[in-house]
Write an enzyme that holds these catalytic residues in place. Structure first.
Site, PDB file in Angstrom:
ATOM      1  N   HIS A  96       0.905  -1.153   0.000  1.00  8.01           N
ATOM      2  CA  HIS A  96       0.000   0.000   0.000  1.00  8.01           C
ATOM      3  C   HIS A  96       0.945   1.204   0.000  1.00  8.01           C
ATOM      4  O   HIS A  96       1.802   1.311   0.887  1.00  8.01           O
ATOM      5  CB  HIS A  96      -0.882  -0.030   1.263  1.00  8.01           C
ATOM      6  CG  HIS A  96      -1.825   1.114   1.428  1.00  8.01           C
ATOM      7  ND1 HIS A  96      -3.154   0.942   1.783  1.00  8.01           N
ATOM      8  CD2 HIS A  96      -1.647   2.446   1.330  1.00  8.01           C
ATOM      9  CE1 HIS A  96      -3.740   2.118   1.875  1.00  8.01           C
ATOM     10  NE2 HIS A  96      -2.845   3.053   1.618  1.00  8.01           N
ATOM     11  N   HIS A  98       3.266   4.121   0.453  1.00 10.38           N
ATOM     12  CA  HIS A  98       3.644   4.890   1.634  1.00 10.38           C
ATOM     13  C   HIS A  98       4.988   5.548   1.388  1.00 10.38           C
ATOM     14  O   HIS A  98       5.836   5.009   0.678  1.00 10.38           O
ATOM     15  CB  HIS A  98       3.703   4.007   2.892  1.00 10.38           C
ATOM     16  CG  HIS A  98       4.567   2.799   2.749  1.00 10.38           C
ATOM     17  ND1 HIS A  98       4.156   1.669   2.074  1.00 10.38           N
ATOM     18  CD2 HIS A  98       5.828   2.535   3.175  1.00 10.38           C
ATOM     19  CE1 HIS A  98       5.120   0.764   2.113  1.00 10.38           C
ATOM     20  NE2 HIS A  98       6.162   1.271   2.771  1.00 10.38           N
TER      21      HIS A  98
HETATM   22  P1  DGP Z   1       8.375  -0.971   3.260  1.00  8.31           P
HETATM   23  O1  DGP Z   1       9.404  -2.012   3.568  1.00  8.31           O
HETATM   24  O2  DGP Z   1       8.921   0.199   2.465  1.00  8.31           O
HETATM   25  O3  DGP Z   1       7.145  -1.575   2.638  1.00  8.31           O
HETATM   26  O4  DGP Z   1       7.974  -0.346   4.660  1.00  8.31           O
HETATM   27  C1  DGP Z   1       6.984  -0.859   5.463  1.00  8.31           C
HETATM   28  C2  DGP Z   1       7.133  -0.220   6.801  1.00  8.31           C
HETATM   29  O5  DGP Z   1       5.922  -0.354   7.502  1.00  8.31           O
HETATM   30  C3  DGP Z   1       8.218  -0.830   7.688  1.00  8.31           C
HETATM   31  O6  DGP Z   1       9.207   0.170   7.971  1.00  8.31           O
HETATM   32  C4  DGP Z   1       7.508  -1.254   8.956  1.00  8.31           C
HETATM   33  C5  DGP Z   1       6.195  -0.538   8.862  1.00  8.31           C
HETATM   34  N1  DGP Z   1       5.054  -1.265   9.395  1.00  8.31           N
HETATM   35  C6  DGP Z   1       4.659  -2.502   9.041  1.00  8.31           C
HETATM   36  N2  DGP Z   1       3.543  -2.842   9.723  1.00  8.31           N
HETATM   37  C7  DGP Z   1       3.244  -1.785  10.510  1.00  8.31           C
HETATM   38  C8  DGP Z   1       2.193  -1.537  11.442  1.00  8.31           C
HETATM   39  O7  DGP Z   1       1.302  -2.358  11.697  1.00  8.31           O
HETATM   40  N3  DGP Z   1       2.208  -0.318  12.082  1.00  8.31           N
HETATM   41  C9  DGP Z   1       3.175   0.606  11.824  1.00  8.31           C
HETATM   42  N4  DGP Z   1       3.093   1.765  12.511  1.00  8.31           N
HETATM   43  N5  DGP Z   1       4.167   0.403  10.939  1.00  8.31           N
HETATM   44  C10 DGP Z   1       4.200  -0.780  10.300  1.00  8.31           C
END
Ligand code: DGP
Length: 115
Positions: A96, A98
């Site tokens: 998704h 980000h």
């Molecule tokens: P990417 O590897 O670029 O897809 O980054 C995904 C990021 O999302 C990673 O740094 C950890 C974060 N992340 C994954 N699950 C959650 C969640 O449930 N809550 C939060 N706050 N961050 C999350």
């Protein structure tokens, strides 16, 4: 998407540590911060990544949210890095769109996210 964790956080189905929110985007603290400030800016509507026909209005909202997050966390004064990992080779683990907003310490200028 019903099984998408960021859809659930964006819709407040799952709570998170929110930093900013408007009609189109939310920003919340990364679960596994790689720097003292590590915030994710996420559109409320699901797009797989930055190549997923994201409307200009949403891209502008993301840019605005980055600006507000930087001001709220103080990294607007020191500098910061924005990264959007895309696809498997790009290291995207949550499919998704980000944008990582990283700062609060000196980041390696030749390295990727958080290094
Ligand atoms: P990417 O590897 O670029 O897809 O980054 C995904 C990021 O999302 C990673 O740094 C950890 C974060 N992340 C994954 N699950 C959650 C969640 O449930 N809550 C939060 N706050 N961050 C999350």
């Amino acid at each position: 998407m019903s099984d998408c964790i960021f859809c659930k956080i964006a819709n407040h189905e799952i709570p998170s540590d929110y930093v900013y929110e408007d009609d189109l985007v939310v920003a919340f603290k990364d679960l596994n911060p790689l720097s003292p400030v590590h915030v994710l800016v996420v559109p409320k509507k699901h797009y797989d990544n930055i190549t997923d026909n994201v409307p200009a209005e949403t891209l502008a909202a993301i840019a605005h949210a980055i600006e507000v997050v930087a001001q709220k966390t103080g990294i607007d004064k020191t500098g910061f890095r924005c990264i959007t990992n895309t696809g498997d080779d790009g290291g995207q683990s949550v499919h998704h769109l980000h944008v990582h907003v990283l700062g609060g310490r000196k980041l390696n200028p030749t390295a990727g996210e958080g290094e």
